[in-house]
Design a protein around this motif. Structure first.
Motif, mmCIF file in Angstrom:
data_model
loop_
_atom_site.group_PDB
_atom_site.id
_atom_site.type_symbol
_atom_site.label_atom_id
_atom_site.label_comp_id
_atom_site.label_asym_id
_atom_site.label_seq_id
_atom_site.Cartn_x
_atom_site.Cartn_y
_atom_site.Cartn_z
ATOM 1 N N LEU A 1 0.745 -9.724 7.448
ATOM 2 C CA LEU A 1 0.438 -11.068 6.962
ATOM 3 C C LEU A 1 1.183 -11.316 5.656
ATOM 4 C CD1 LEU A 1 -1.389 -13.404 7.835
ATOM 5 C CD2 LEU A 1 -3.214 -12.415 6.446
ATOM 6 N N SER A 2 1.471 -10.259 4.934
ATOM 7 C CA SER A 2 2.092 -10.379 3.618
ATOM 8 C C SER A 2 3.616 -10.366 3.718
ATOM 9 C CB SER A 2 1.603 -9.199 2.742
ATOM 10 O OG SER A 2 2.565 -8.851 1.798
ATOM 11 N N ALA B 1 2.630 -12.240 10.765
ATOM 12 C CA ALA B 1 1.586 -12.695 11.692
ATOM 13 C C ALA B 1 0.223 -12.169 11.283
ATOM 14 C CB ALA B 1 1.905 -12.199 13.103
ATOM 15 N N SER C 1 5.186 -7.487 1.722
ATOM 16 C CA SER C 1 5.165 -6.190 2.416
ATOM 17 C C SER C 1 6.246 -6.144 3.488
ATOM 18 C CB SER C 1 3.800 -5.948 3.063
ATOM 19 O OG SER C 1 2.882 -5.565 2.082
ATOM 20 N N ASP D 1 3.312 -2.112 15.452
ATOM 21 C CA ASP D 1 2.631 -1.577 14.269
ATOM 22 C C ASP D 1 2.088 -2.783 13.510
ATOM 23 O OD1 ASP D 1 1.851 -0.273 11.929
ATOM 24 O OD2 ASP D 1 3.901 -0.200 11.126
ATOM 25 N N ASP E 1 -11.614 -6.539 10.159
ATOM 26 C CA ASP E 1 -10.248 -6.485 10.711
ATOM 27 C C ASP E 1 -10.167 -5.535 11.909
ATOM 28 O OD1 ASP E 1 -8.553 -8.279 8.917
ATOM 29 O OD2 ASP E 1 -9.688 -7.100 7.469
ATOM 30 N N PRO F 1 -6.941 -2.874 6.757
ATOM 31 C CA PRO F 1 -7.897 -2.716 5.656
ATOM 32 C C PRO F 1 -9.257 -2.370 6.253
ATOM 33 C CG PRO F 1 -6.754 -4.843 5.552
ATOM 34 C CD PRO F 1 -6.415 -4.237 6.868
ATOM 35 N N GLY G 1 0.182 -4.701 10.512
ATOM 36 C CA GLY G 1 -0.069 -4.470 9.087
ATOM 37 C C GLY G 1 0.815 -3.333 8.604
ATOM 38 N N PRO H 1 1.759 4.646 1.399
ATOM 39 C CA PRO H 1 1.366 5.347 2.633
ATOM 40 C C PRO H 1 0.735 6.695 2.314
ATOM 41 C CG PRO H 1 3.778 5.194 2.459
ATOM 42 C CD PRO H 1 3.210 4.441 1.296
ATOM 43 N N LEU I 1 0.839 -1.202 0.000
ATOM 44 C CA LEU I 1 0.000 0.000 0.000
ATOM 45 C C LEU I 1 0.880 1.260 0.000
ATOM 46 C CD1 LEU I 1 -3.272 0.587 0.696
ATOM 47 C CD2 LEU I 1 -2.114 1.840 2.494
HETATM 48 C C1 LIG Z 1 -4.106 -0.273 4.838
HETATM 49 S S1 LIG Z 1 -2.602 -1.201 4.734
HETATM 50 C C2 LIG Z 1 -1.577 -0.238 5.848
HETATM 51 C C3 LIG Z 1 -0.109 -0.240 5.513
HETATM 52 C C4 LIG Z 1 0.709 0.726 6.362
HETATM 53 N N1 LIG Z 1 0.580 0.448 7.787
HETATM 54 C C5 LIG Z 1 0.305 2.167 6.077
HETATM 55 O O1 LIG Z 1 -0.387 2.754 6.926
HETATM 56 O O2 LIG Z 1 0.664 2.700 5.019
HETATM 57 C C6 LIG Z 1 -3.027 -2.639 5.646
HETATM 58 C C7 LIG Z 1 -1.891 -3.630 5.845
HETATM 59 O O3 LIG Z 1 -2.400 -4.722 6.627
HETATM 60 C C8 LIG Z 1 -1.889 -5.939 6.118
HETATM 61 N N2 LIG Z 1 -2.813 -7.005 6.532
HETATM 62 C C9 LIG Z 1 -3.987 -7.371 5.950
HETATM 63 N N3 LIG Z 1 -4.554 -8.376 6.650
HETATM 64 C C10 LIG Z 1 -3.725 -8.642 7.693
HETATM 65 C C11 LIG Z 1 -3.779 -9.579 8.782
HETATM 66 N N4 LIG Z 1 -4.802 -10.438 8.919
HETATM 67 N N5 LIG Z 1 -2.764 -9.563 9.676
HETATM 68 C C12 LIG Z 1 -1.727 -8.700 9.537
HETATM 69 N N6 LIG Z 1 -1.619 -7.802 8.528
HETATM 70 C C13 LIG Z 1 -2.618 -7.774 7.617
HETATM 71 C C14 LIG Z 1 -1.803 -5.710 4.624
HETATM 72 O O4 LIG Z 1 -0.896 -6.624 4.040
HETATM 73 C C15 LIG Z 1 -1.356 -4.248 4.568
HETATM 74 O O5 LIG Z 1 0.045 -4.138 4.538
#
Ligand SMILES: C[S@@+](CC[C@H](N)C(=O)[O-])C[C@H]1O[C@@H](n2cnc3c(N)ncnc32)[C@H](O)[C@@H]1O
Length: 276
Positions: free
Chosen positions: A146-147, A169, A150, A120, A217, A188, A122, A96, A94
């Protein structure tokens, strides 16, 4: 535009026509020119009578085409600025957003340099984790996603002298005791039928979309946080502008005292839950 050598000034002067759908046409053109010519913006403006070589012109046309097709400028350039630093991004991560800088403001206003353990969740490009570790050096910072792609990008965005622990995780599944002082997350939160997704089609869907009208989420994190936070710990979440009442209800049900925040355009965008 055909790949014929033109001057920097001519191209910048036609940016509106070249990128009619962009609300940042001039700056987009300037940044693409900087990339093709290996100049910074000050050099570009100072030397704007210079003509592009045919190789530079060809490269500019191909980047321009990507922008005309709606690809975000950050993916074309390969980076996005956040809190004064450039973070590498690609189509798996994503981009930022300036609104997410609000989370940094909120944290720095409320938490001094005293050593703390923060997470922090995700982390994406690592923008929040890296900025927090750089402004609060004594904090112990964990960043999860999770990714794996990323996490890899977040690690690339972490300067060698900045120590952050990265974990792959699913939200807070990796923590089994109350040891975290602050959990921050921009999960998300867009509903799968939200028309706004059409403008976000280049970004990874799993970083944007959440089930249950965008709330699954947020709800999962709120439900887990109470178990992992220290007695005076807190949870800071970014959420969609229509979601504040529901996020507040979920936080209160989980026993948090809440504080609400608006984003740069005055929309409800973030909430802290305090355990006490
Ligand atoms: C909206 S993005 C935010 C990215 C970053 N923190 C930012 O603010 O620019 C959400 C992030 O959550 C991660 N994500 C989605 N589902 C997840 C899960 N179940 N556990 C951990 N991370 C997850 C995605 O891979 C993504 O990187």
């Amino acid at each position: 535009m055909r790949p014929m050598p033109e001057s920097i000034a001519t191209i910048i002067g036609s940016s509106r026509q070249l990128l009619p759908a962009s609300d940042s046409a001039r700056i987009d053109c300037e940044l693409l020119l900087c990339l093709c010519l290996g100049k910074n913006r000050a050099q570009l403006i100072a030397q704007d009578d210079e003509k592009l070589t045919s190789k530079q012109s060809k490269q500019f046309c191909s980047l321009l085409k990507r922008r005309q097709e709606g690809e975000p400028i950050a993916y074309i350039l390969g980076y996005q600025e956040f809190w004064g630093h450039n973070f590498l991004v690609d189509k798996h991560t994503l981009i930022p957003r300036p609104d997410t800088e609000l989370l940094i403001d909120i944290i720095l206003d409320r938490f001094d340099h005293k050593p703390r353990t923060i997470m922090d969740l995700g982390t994406g490009s690592g923008a929040l984790a890296v900025t927090l570790k750089q402004t609060r050096c004594d904090w112990h910072v964990l960043a999860t996603d999770l990714s794996a792609t990323s996490l890899n990008m977040a690690q690339q965005n972490t300067p060698a002298d900045t120590s952050i622990m990265f974990l792959q995780a699913n939200w807070l599944d990796c923590i089994d005791n109350a040891c975290i002082d602050l959990v921050v997350a921009n999960p998300p939160y867009i509903a799968s039928n939200d028309p706004a997704l059409a403008n976000l089609r280049f970004e990874p869907r799993n970083a944007l979309v959440s089930a249950d009208n965008g709330l699954r989420d947020l709800s999962k994190i709120i439900g887990q946080a109470e178990q992992v936070l220290t007695i005076d710990g807190c949870l800071l979440l970014e959420h969609g502008y229509t979601q504040q009442p529901e996020v507040e209800r979920l936080m209160k049900t989980a026993g948090f005292r809440t504080e609400k925040f608006n984003d740069l355009s005055g929309q409800p965008r973030a909430m802290i839950g305090y355990r006490k």
